[in-house]
Design a protein around this motif. Structure first.
Motif, PDB file in Angstrom:
ATOM      1  N   GLU A 175     -24.401  -8.699  12.677  1.00 29.15           N
ATOM      2  CA  GLU A 175     -25.275  -7.532  12.736  1.00 29.15           C
ATOM      3  C   GLU A 175     -26.515  -7.842  13.571  1.00 29.15           C
ATOM      4  O   GLU A 175     -26.922  -8.999  13.706  1.00 29.15           O
ATOM      5  CB  GLU A 175     -25.668  -7.105  11.321  1.00 29.15           C
ATOM      6  N   GLY A 176     -27.129  -6.789  14.110  1.00 27.18           N
ATOM      7  CA  GLY A 176     -28.264  -6.964  15.020  1.00 27.18           C
ATOM      8  C   GLY A 176     -29.561  -7.345  14.334  1.00 27.18           C
ATOM      9  O   GLY A 176     -30.467  -7.892  14.968  1.00 27.18           O
ATOM     10  N   TYR A 270     -34.490 -10.348  13.789  1.00 25.05           N
ATOM     11  CA  TYR A 270     -33.975  -9.433  14.808  1.00 25.05           C
ATOM     12  C   TYR A 270     -33.334 -10.254  15.929  1.00 25.05           C
ATOM     13  O   TYR A 270     -33.923 -11.223  16.416  1.00 25.05           O
ATOM     14  CB  TYR A 270     -35.097  -8.578  15.381  1.00 25.05           C
ATOM     15  N   ARG A 272     -31.996  -9.909  19.717  1.00 28.05           N
ATOM     16  CA  ARG A 272     -32.091  -9.035  20.878  1.00 28.05           C
ATOM     17  C   ARG A 272     -31.530  -9.753  22.097  1.00 28.05           C
ATOM     18  O   ARG A 272     -31.543 -10.985  22.184  1.00 28.05           O
ATOM     19  CB  ARG A 272     -33.543  -8.611  21.125  1.00 28.05           C
ATOM     20  N   VAL A 282     -32.662  -5.293  24.511  1.00 27.19           N
ATOM     21  CA  VAL A 282     -32.066  -4.262  23.656  1.00 27.19           C
ATOM     22  C   VAL A 282     -31.565  -4.943  22.399  1.00 27.19           C
ATOM     23  O   VAL A 282     -31.268  -6.143  22.398  1.00 27.19           O
ATOM     24  CB  VAL A 282     -30.895  -3.525  24.354  1.00 27.19           C
ATOM     25  N   PRO A 283     -31.473  -4.200  21.273  1.00 29.16           N
ATOM     26  CA  PRO A 283     -30.915  -4.791  20.055  1.00 29.16           C
ATOM     27  C   PRO A 283     -29.502  -5.312  20.300  1.00 29.16           C
ATOM     28  O   PRO A 283     -28.723  -4.716  21.064  1.00 29.16           O
ATOM     29  CB  PRO A 283     -30.914  -3.623  19.059  1.00 29.16           C
ATOM     30  N   ASP A 285     -26.830  -5.185  18.547  1.00 23.21           N
ATOM     31  CA  ASP A 285     -25.717  -4.294  18.245  1.00 23.21           C
ATOM     32  C   ASP A 285     -25.630  -3.094  19.171  1.00 23.21           C
ATOM     33  O   ASP A 285     -24.782  -2.225  18.987  1.00 23.21           O
ATOM     34  CB  ASP A 285     -25.744  -3.835  16.780  1.00 23.21           C
ATOM     35  N   GLN A 286     -26.503  -3.030  20.204  1.00 16.66           N
ATOM     36  CA  GLN A 286     -26.369  -1.993  21.226  1.00 16.66           C
ATOM     37  C   GLN A 286     -25.694  -2.517  22.492  1.00 16.66           C
ATOM     38  O   GLN A 286     -25.539  -1.781  23.462  1.00 16.66           O
ATOM     39  CB  GLN A 286     -27.743  -1.403  21.566  1.00 16.66           C
ATOM     40  N   ARG A 287     -25.336  -3.797  22.488  1.00 18.32           N
ATOM     41  CA  ARG A 287     -24.559  -4.336  23.598  1.00 18.32           C
ATOM     42  C   ARG A 287     -23.112  -3.839  23.480  1.00 18.32           C
ATOM     43  O   ARG A 287     -22.731  -3.186  22.503  1.00 18.32           O
ATOM     44  CB  ARG A 287     -24.587  -5.864  23.581  1.00 18.32           C
ATOM     45  N   SER A 288     -22.292  -4.176  24.471  1.00 19.06           N
ATOM     46  CA  SER A 288     -20.897  -3.733  24.458  1.00 19.06           C
ATOM     47  C   SER A 288     -20.161  -4.345  23.271  1.00 19.06           C
ATOM     48  O   SER A 288     -20.498  -5.428  22.785  1.00 19.06           O
ATOM     49  CB  SER A 288     -20.200  -4.156  25.757  1.00 19.06           C
ATOM     50  N   LYS A 289     -19.146  -3.626  22.805  1.00 19.39           N
ATOM     51  CA  LYS A 289     -18.353  -4.115  21.672  1.00 19.39           C
ATOM     52  C   LYS A 289     -17.715  -5.461  21.999  1.00 19.39           C
ATOM     53  O   LYS A 289     -17.616  -6.339  21.132  1.00 19.39           O
ATOM     54  CB  LYS A 289     -17.259  -3.080  21.343  1.00 19.39           C
ATOM     55  N   ILE A 292     -20.360  -8.211  21.612  1.00 20.20           N
ATOM     56  CA  ILE A 292     -20.638  -8.420  20.192  1.00 20.20           C
ATOM     57  C   ILE A 292     -19.518  -9.229  19.549  1.00 20.20           C
ATOM     58  O   ILE A 292     -19.754 -10.165  18.785  1.00 20.20           O
ATOM     59  CB  ILE A 292     -20.819  -7.062  19.468  1.00 20.20           C
TER      60      ILE A 292
END
Length: 604
Positions: A175-176, A270, A272, A282-283, A285-289, A292
Motif C-alpha cells: 500500500e502507498g 508515506y 512516494r 506521486v503516491p 499507489d498511483q503508479r502503474s499496476k 506496483i
C-alpha cells in the motif's frame, strides 16, 4: 507443506459435486487423501544418516524414496521404512566387542527389545551398553507410534530436509501509505494482512524496523534516516526494473489528523515515487499496476527468508506473475526470477509468451483441463492442444523474429558453432561449382534438447524440417519420440557420424574437420589462457569425439577456461574458419561435407 498456517478447508476445497456425499464421512474423521508427495533421499543425506546412526554401514540406500500423504482434514502420514533387521545388525557392529552385546541383540524383533534387555542387566550408568540404551531412550520420536529407528531418522534427518512451499499472488500488493501504530497493533494481535506482510518485507529490505520509525528524534536525524532508506530501496528495485530509470523511491513520516481512520491517528509512513524527468512525486499507489506489482513482489521475496526465520531453500509458487507488466518489463522480471532460482526452486503459471524463457524451453510444462482425465501437467508438447501450445509458439516466434528468418525449408542445428562452420564450408564447395543446400536455411536452436522442442512446435506449421545433430553414444530419447509420433520422418533426422568413414559411435561437426586444423584453432583461441602450454595431437585420448578429448586434456592439466569446465566451441570455430581453405581441407574432408549437403537436399 506451506511455510505459513494455510490449511485445507473441505467445504471450499473438496470437489463440490461430491461434497454432500463426503461430508458425513469427513465429520467422523474418515478424511480423504488428496496429496501424495514423493521424495528422494539423495546420496549426501543418506551418507550422513548411515555415518551418524549406523557407523557407516549402508542401511539407508542413496536415492531411496519415501512419501508424504496429506488428507483434506490436514493430517499426514509418512511412507518411510528402514529394514529393522539390517538396522539392528549395523547398530550391533557399532558396539564392537562389548560384554553382553551378543546376548542383548539375540532373538530380538526391534530396538525396543534390545534396550529392554540392556536395562534388565542393571549395568553401571557409565558402561557403554547402558549409555547406548540411555541415548536411544532420550531421543524424540515423532510421529508417535513409530519405532525408535524409523522415528529418529525421520525426526532428526528427513523432516528438517523437506522443502517448504510459499505462494504469491496479487493480494500481497504494497500500500502507498502505512499507519505505523495500526500495523504494530496487528502484529501484537497476530492478525497481519497480506499487505502487512509485504510492508514488513519493505522494512526488512530498507534495513529498518517499525520501532525505529516510530521513535522520537530530531528533524535532521529523521530526514537522514528516511533518505538513506529511500536510496537503499531505489538501488535494489532499479537493479531489475529497467523500464524507467528516471525514478526514485522516497519515504516520508507524518501525522495527518484530517485523513480517514486509521491514518488520522499516529504516524503514517508515506511511499512516494519521484520522476526526475518531470521533477514531481506521486503516491506509490498511483503508479502503474505493473510497477506496483513488481515493487511489491521484489520487497516481499527479498526478505522472505529472514521474516520466515528459516535458512532453508523454498519452493516458490507464483500464480500468473507479471500480468500487468509491459512485455519488456516481463523480461526484467524473468531476470529477477533467474536470480531467485539460484537459491530457491520456482514454479510459476503463465499465459504470456513473454514470461516463457526461450532459452529454457525444455523446462516448460503444459497444463490442460481434459474432459475425462481432469487437469494434467505434461512435458509432452507434441501431444498438447493448439490452445495450450499457443503461448509457447508465440514465445518461440518472438525469439525467432529477433534472431533469424524461418524459410519453408529449414535445417535445425544445435548451436552457432555448427552454423558458421557449415556456412563457411558450403561457400567453399559452392565456389567449386558444386551444389549445396539450395533455398534451405540453417537454424541454430541452442542444444539437442531444444532441437526436439523446435520440431514439436514448428513441425505442424507446414515447414519442411531436417535435423542435423551431434551423435552421442545412445539415441536422444526426445528425437526418437518425435519420430515414433510421426512428427518428423526418420530420414530427416541426420547426425554427423553418417558422413565419416568408418562410421564412429559418436561425432560432432568438429570431427568432420582435419584434426590438426581444429587443434591449431584451439591453441590460437586460448593462447593467453594456456600461457605457452599448447595442446599437442599426441596428448589427446581415445574418446571418439575431439571435443571430449580436449575437455579431458583440460581437466588432466587442471586448466579452467570456463566456470563450468570445457571451452567455448563458437570461439574456436571462428578461429578455425580462416584455416579451412580448399587446399587445407583436402578432398577427403570436403567430400564428407558434399555428402552431408547432398543428403540434406535429398530429404528436404
Amino acid at each position: 507443506m506451506p511455510l505459513g498456517e494455510v490449511k485445507y478447508d473441505y467445504i471450499a476445497d473438496y470437489p463440490r459435486k461430491d461434497l454432500v456425499r463426503y461430508r458425513p464421512q469427513h465429520e467422523t474423521g474418515q478424511y480423504q487423501r488428496i496429496v501424495e508427495l514423493s521424495f528422494r533421499i539423495e546420496k549426501p543425506l543418506a551418507d550422513r544418516i548411515n555415518k551418524e546412526v549406523f557407523g557407516g554401514a549402508e542401511v539407508v540406500a542413496p536415492n531411496s524414496m519415501f512419501t508424504r500423504d496429506t488428507t483434506i482434514g490436514n493430517t499426514s502420514t509418512i511412507g518411510f521404512y528402514v529394514d529393522e533387521k539390517v538396522a539392528l545388525a549395523a547398530l550391533e557392529r557399532t558396539l564392537g566387542d562389548l560384554e553382553h552385546k551378543s546376548e542383548v541383540f539375540a532373538d530380538v524383533a526391534s530396538l525396543i527389545d534390545v534396550l529392554t534387555k540392556i536395562e534388565a542387566l542393571e549395568l553401571p550408568a557409565d558402561s557403554k551398553l547402558a549409555a547406548f540404551a540411555a541415548q536411544w531412550r532420550a531421543r524424540v520420536i515423532k510421529p508417535k507410534g513409530w519405532g525408535l529407528i524409523n522415528g529418529h531418522i525421520w525426526h532428526t534427518y528427513l523432516s528438517p530436509s523437506l522443502p517448504k512451499f510459499l505462494y504469491f499472488d496479487d493480494y500481497k500488493l504494497l500500500e502507498g501509505k502505512i499507519n505505523l501504530p495500526a500495523l504494530q497493533k496487528r502484529i501484537n494481535e497476530s492478525r497481519l494482512t497480506d499487505a502487512d506482510e509485504t510492508a514488513q518485507g519493505l522494512l526488512q529490505l530498507a534495513g529498518t524496523t517499525l520501532q525505529e520509525l516510530m521513535g522520537e528524534e530530531g528533524y535532521e536525524s529523521a530526514k537522514a534516516k528516511l533518505e538513506a532508506i529511500g536510496l537503499n530501496i531505489t538501488q535494489k528495485i532499479f537493479e531489475f526494473w529497467k523500464q524507467n530509470q528516471d525514478l526514485d523511491v522516497e519515504f516520508d513520516l507524518k501525522s495527518d489528523s484530517k485523513d480517514v481512520p486509521p491514518f488520522n491517528s499516529g504516524i503514517n509512513l508515506y511511499i512516494r515515487i519521484k520522476n526526475r524527468r518531470h521533477g514531481v512525486t506521486v503516491p506509490f499507489d498511483q503508479r502503474s499496476k505493473g510497477f506496483i506489482w513488481f515493487f511489491s513482489f521484489l520487497v516481499w521475496f527479498d526478505a522472505v527468508q529472514s521474516r520466515a526465520e528459516t535458512k532453508d531453500a523454498l519452493v516458490l509458487l507464483l500464480d500468473e506473475p507479471g500480468l500487468n507488466l509491459h512485455a519488456l518489463a516481463q523480461a526484467d522480471f524473468l531476470a529477477y526470477i533467474r536470480e531467485l532460482a539460484q537459491q530457491h526452486q520456482i514454479i510459476y503459471t503463465t499465459h504470456s509468451p513473454f514470461m516463457v524463457d526461450s532459452t529454457r524451453l525444455e523446462d516448460v510444462r503444459v497444463v490442460e483441463d481434459r474432459i475425462k482425465d481432469g487437469t494434467k501437467v505434461s512435458g509432452d508438447l507434441a501431444g498438447s492442444s493448439d490452445e495450450s501450445l499457443f503461448p509457447l509458439q508465440a514465445a518461440l516466434g518472438y525469439s525467432i523474429a529477433q534472431n533469424l528468418f524461418i524459410a519453408k525449408k529449414n535445417v535445425l542445428v544445435e548451436g552457432p558453432a555448427d552454423l558458421i562452420l557449415l556456412q563457411h564450408i558450403a561457400s567453399l564447395i559452392e565456389a567449386e561449382g558444386k551444389p549445396v543446400i539450395g533455398d534451405a536455411i540453417l537454424v541454430p536452436v541452442g542444444g539437442l534438447d531444444k532441437l526436439a522442442t523446435f520440431v514439436a512446435l514448428l513441425g505442424s506449421n507446414k515447414l519442411k524440417l531436417a535435423v542435423l545433430h551431434d551423435r552421442a553414444s545412445a539415441p536422444h530419447q526426445k528425437l526418437e519420440d518425435l519420430v515414433r509420433q510421426k512428427l518428423i520422418e526418420r530420414k530427416r533426422v541426420l547426425d554427423f557420424s553418417m558422413f565419416i568413414e568408418p562410421q564412429p559411435s559418436e561425432a560432432d561437426i568438429e570431427d568432420m574437420l582435419p584434426l590438426e586444423i581444429y587443434v591449431s584453432a584451439f591453441n590460437a583461441t586460448y593462447a593467453k589462457e594456456l600461457a605457452g602450454r599448447n595442446l599437442e595431437i599426441g596428448e589427446l585420448g581415445r574418446h571418439p569425439r575431439v571435443v571430449e578429448r580436449i575437455n579431458q586434456w583440460l581437466k588432466e592439466k587442471g586448466i579452467l577456461l570456463l566456470k563450468d569446465g570445457g571451452f567455448n566451441h563458437y570461439r574456436v570455430a571462428q578461429a578455425a574458419i580462416p584455416m579451412l581453405t580448399v587446399v587445407n581441407m583436402k578432398p577427403e574432408y570436403l567430400a564428407r561435407f558434399e555428402k552431408l549437403f547432398s543428403k540434406i537436399s535429398e530429404v528436404l
